[in-house]
Design a protein around this motif. Structure first.
Motif, short mmCIF file in Angstrom:
data_model
loop_
_atom_site.label_atom_id
_atom_site.label_comp_id
_atom_site.label_asym_id
_atom_site.label_seq_id
_atom_site.Cartn_x
_atom_site.Cartn_y
_atom_site.Cartn_z
N GLU A 25 20.15 39.29 41.38
CA GLU A 25 20.92 40.16 42.27
C GLU A 25 22.42 39.88 42.23
OE1 GLU A 25 19.06 40.02 46.13
OE2 GLU A 25 17.63 41.60 45.55
N THR A 26 22.89 38.93 41.43
CA THR A 26 24.33 38.77 41.25
C THR A 26 24.90 40.03 40.62
OG1 THR A 26 24.27 36.36 41.05
CG2 THR A 26 26.11 37.50 39.99
N LEU A 27 25.99 40.54 41.18
CA LEU A 27 26.66 41.73 40.65
C LEU A 27 27.86 41.31 39.82
CD1 LEU A 27 26.58 44.02 43.83
CD2 LEU A 27 25.00 44.04 41.88
N TYR A 28 28.05 42.01 38.68
CA TYR A 28 29.13 41.59 37.79
C TYR A 28 29.59 42.74 36.91
CZ TYR A 28 25.83 41.69 33.87
OH TYR A 28 24.95 42.09 32.90
N LYS A 29 30.79 42.59 36.39
CA LYS A 29 31.30 43.40 35.28
C LYS A 29 31.86 42.45 34.23
CE LYS A 29 32.30 47.89 37.43
NZ LYS A 29 33.33 48.95 37.64
N ILE A 30 32.31 43.00 33.12
CA ILE A 30 32.84 42.19 32.02
C ILE A 30 34.28 42.61 31.76
CG2 ILE A 30 32.60 41.55 29.60
CD1 ILE A 30 29.61 42.07 29.85
N ALA A 31 35.18 41.64 31.71
CA ALA A 31 36.58 41.90 31.41
C ALA A 31 36.84 41.59 29.94
CB ALA A 31 37.50 41.06 32.29
N LEU A 32 37.36 42.59 29.24
CA LEU A 32 37.81 42.42 27.85
C LEU A 32 39.32 42.44 27.87
CD1 LEU A 32 35.36 44.92 26.08
CD2 LEU A 32 35.00 42.49 26.58
N ASP A 33 39.93 41.28 27.67
CA ASP A 33 41.37 41.14 27.85
C ASP A 33 41.71 41.59 29.28
OD1 ASP A 33 41.68 40.14 25.24
OD2 ASP A 33 41.77 42.18 24.43
N ASP A 34 42.46 42.68 29.47
CA ASP A 34 42.88 43.07 30.82
C ASP A 34 42.08 44.24 31.39
OD1 ASP A 34 44.89 41.12 30.83
OD2 ASP A 34 46.23 42.45 29.71
N ASP A 35 41.09 44.73 30.65
CA ASP A 35 40.31 45.88 31.11
C ASP A 35 38.91 45.44 31.51
OD1 ASP A 35 42.37 47.81 30.58
OD2 ASP A 35 41.92 47.58 28.45
N VAL A 36 38.38 46.04 32.58
CA VAL A 36 37.09 45.65 33.14
C VAL A 36 36.10 46.80 32.95
CG1 VAL A 36 35.86 44.87 35.20
CG2 VAL A 36 38.24 44.17 34.81
N TYR A 37 34.87 46.44 32.49
CA TYR A 37 33.87 47.45 32.17
C TYR A 37 32.50 47.05 32.71
CZ TYR A 37 37.37 48.79 28.67
OH TYR A 37 38.52 49.15 28.03
N PRO A 38 31.64 48.04 32.99
CA PRO A 38 30.22 47.73 33.21
C PRO A 38 29.61 47.18 31.93
CG PRO A 38 30.77 49.94 34.00
CD PRO A 38 31.94 49.47 33.18
N ASP A 39 28.51 46.46 32.07
CA ASP A 39 27.84 45.84 30.93
C ASP A 39 26.87 46.85 30.31
OD1 ASP A 39 26.53 44.29 29.10
OD2 ASP A 39 25.74 42.84 30.53
N PRO A 40 27.10 47.28 29.05
CA PRO A 40 26.18 48.25 28.44
C PRO A 40 24.81 47.66 28.11
CG PRO A 40 27.85 47.55 26.87
CD PRO A 40 28.24 46.96 28.18
N TYR A 41 24.67 46.34 28.23
CA TYR A 41 23.38 45.68 28.06
C TYR A 41 22.73 45.36 29.41
CZ TYR A 41 23.36 44.78 22.99
OH TYR A 41 23.30 44.91 21.62
N ALA A 42 23.25 45.90 30.49
CA ALA A 42 22.74 45.57 31.82
C ALA A 42 21.26 45.90 31.95
CB ALA A 42 23.52 46.35 32.88
N LEU A 43 20.53 45.01 32.64
CA LEU A 43 19.13 45.27 32.92
C LEU A 43 18.95 46.15 34.16
CD1 LEU A 43 17.41 41.83 32.21
CD2 LEU A 43 17.83 43.75 30.67
#
Length: 600
Positions: free
Chosen positions: A97-115
């Protein structure tokens, strides 16, 4: 590092990250893999009191996990580079239940591999560690020749539109006699409602349908009723909104071509291949689905399309229980079965030939089909109608001879989501053809040895349309609501009678010693005027199906003797003596007095 070197490194590193197969001494994949589960090589999972995050982002100079803090705010955790564009972070104290996104350099995105993406494809991903305790084993396998498939859209199958609500109807389907339910795409897509063919996160269930464990419960309940579960998956393209995979790497998609529906995956490169293979493994092992329907395989990236299908089928050869792969492909290409290992192919020529015969429509691709029993008989003999002839809608030659394919390799339907929903009015065949004509076509479908597919509500002649709907359309919600099945219809006499006909036809298909065992080599079909006769045989005897594809009564010149000379296993009104009324049909057993057993 060159792209070729990075791809080779990605392959080696990726294999070490993915959960390995466990095999017995004979080399078969054993159930321990299912019990332990399958973890995709990227995304998030839970390990010994910590959450582990992995990503592939070869263009990024730095990569971080952005955690949603329970009390508000965010916490950023830097990821370590493992080489070849792969990053990893292990965060103690985080877990399910931990919520997260992924930052690539300075941009933040949802995880396309998210379960799981509980707030939609633009929101944070959830670390998901299943708590579900399976009750009914590893799956339900039967060969395609023993299947009757029931296609449904989770959002419109019930008023609630959830896995849980659909689960409560499974017993009705099992009682009717279908053997498998096929779910239209359930991967996460933008918006609350839609058909699902614009999915962008192929490890996450669509949140409006339910959580991953709610899908597990649905599949487990189906297995407990003896039903297999097939998932419709879309790997040819990604939807136009919420596709964040390209932000991680441009190796996932073709830059030189598009499909009509979105960006085409680039199977020339390892990241795209592994994304698809990992997604398929996940649904078939961790979720225990029994097979996949692969959407629009004709639109796969040509240079590697056959290879990715072959890779997928090769990987599944050793998995126990066995899994089935079915392609939706408009090319009438027998090599999908003979060379790439698909178990079956949607054969839409049969639908089209039935449709023009019952409705006399000739617009669009229907112009390539002539109404009547002769065209239906030709289609059945060949498996599909077009075997290399010029196809008028495209002006090109289409198809190949399918003599090497078993009957079960052809998946036949007289209705499916495409053929109903691609009409602007979304009308079902029952709204376009006389009730007796629909009943006759249904009986033929379930008499033939090809694998039959029913679309939800077809069994009782549902009057609700199945429209195309999307949250991006102004009237999308109204079209979505109008497409929901009305299960109360089944109680009315005319709908109950059609449901009873389907139940009796399916029982006959299942229990009759000839219909349950004979295949394409024991199938004959002929026509005379509006009358079609199909014949199946085995060591247990012969079965005949006679039908008049017209509203004008007709003689039965193709039948030795009259209908009275045979055991009548099932017949409509108007089938008597040596004459068939309009749209009348009969299923006949051996000649009277033969003494052969017909039912187990």
């Amino acid at each position: 590092m060159s792209r070729l070197e990075r791809t080779a490194t990605f392959d080696r590193l990726g294999e070490s990250l993915a959960s390995p197969l466990r095999r017995d001494r004979a080399g078969r994949v054993v159930g321990a893999r299912f019990e332990r589960g399958f973890a995709p090589r990227f995304g998030a999972d839970v390990i010994e009191g910590a959450a582990r995050f992995r990503a592939y982002a070869p263009r990024a100079k730095r990569c971080s996990i952005v955690l949603d803090e329970p009390q508000g705010g965010e916490r950023i955790v830097a990821m370590d580079s493992l080489g070849a564009g792969v990053y990893q972070a292990i965060v103690p104290g985080e877990g399910h239940e931990t919520l997260y996104k992924i930052a690539l350099d300075d941009d933040v995105y949802p995880d396309p591999y998210a379960l799981y993406l509980p707030f939609g494809v633009h929101g944070p991903a959830m670390v998901y560690a299943s708590r579900y305790a399976w009750r009914h084993g590893l799956g339900v396998y039967r060969p395609l020749s023993s299947h009757v498939i029931y296609e449904l859209h989770v959002g419109t199958f019930t008023q609630e539109g959830t896995f849980g609500a659909a689960e409560r109807r499974l017993a009705d389907l099992a009682h009717m006699g279908v053997t498998a339910v096929e779910l239209m795409p359930i991967s996460a897509f933008e918006g609350e409602y839609g058909w699902g063919y614009d999915g962008v996160a192929h490890f996450s269930t669509h949140a409006a349908y339910g959580s991953p464990d709610e899908l597990r419960h649905f599949i487990d309940e189906a297995h407990g009723l003896g039903l297999s579960v097939f998932l419709d998956v879309v790997y040819s393209h990604f939807g136009p909104a919420g596709n964040y995979l390209r932000a991680f790497s441009d190796e996932y998609f073709r830059s030189d071509r598009q499909t009509p529906w979105g960006e085409a995956m680039d199977f020339r490169h390892a990241p795209a291949r592994h994304y698809v293979l990992d997604s398929a493994r996940y649904w078939l092992t961790e979720m225990r689905a029994d097979g996949l329907r692969l959407d629009a395989t004709h639109a796969f990236s040509e240079s590697r399309s056959s290879n990715i299908l072959r890779e997928l089928s090769d990987e599944l050869l050793l998995v126990e229980p066995k899994k089935l792969l079915m392609a939706e492909d408009e090319r009438n290409d027998p090599s999908l079965v003979t060379s790439t290992g698909m178990n079956g192919v949607w054969a839409d020529d049969f639908h089209h030939q039935i449709h023009v015969t019952l409705t006399r429509e000739h617009d669009g691709y229907y112009e390539a089909y002539r109404p009547g029993a002769l065209g239906i008989a030709d289609c059945i003999r060949g498996g599909w109608l077009y075997e290399g002839q010029l196809y008028a809608p495209t002006g090109e030659h289409r198809g190949g001879r399918a003599d090497a394919l078993d009957a079960s390799s052809f998946i036949y339907a007289i209705q499916n989501h495409d053929q109903i929903g691609n009409r602007e009015d979304g009308l079902r065949l029952t709204a376009l053809a006389p009730p007796a004509a629909f009943a006759a076509a249904s009986a033929l479908l379930l008499f033939l040895p090809m694998t039959p597919l029913l679309f939800m509500g077809q069994e009782w002649g549902a009057t609700t349309p199945f429209l195309y709907f999307s949250h991006r359309e102004p009237d999308g919600m109204q079209r979505f609501a109008a497409s929901k099945l009305d299960w109360a219809e089944r109680a009315s006499p005319e709908h109950a009678a059609l449901l009873d006909l389907h139940t009796r036809l399916l029982r006959l298909r299942r229990l009759d010693l000839v219909l349950s065992s004979s295949g394409r080599d024991q199938l004959g079909v002929r026509s005379d005027g509006t009358v079609l006769v199909a014949e199946r045989w085995s060591a247990h005897g012969r079965r005949l199906f006679v039908v008049n594809f017209s509203d004008v009564p007709a003689d039965v010149p193709l039948l030795p003797g009259s209908l009275d000379d045979y055991e009548v296993l099932l017949a409509s009104n108007g089938a008597a003596h040596d004459r068939l009324g309009g749209w009348a049909f009969a299923v006949l057993g051996d000649a009277r007095g033969s003494g052969r057993a017909m039912v187990e």
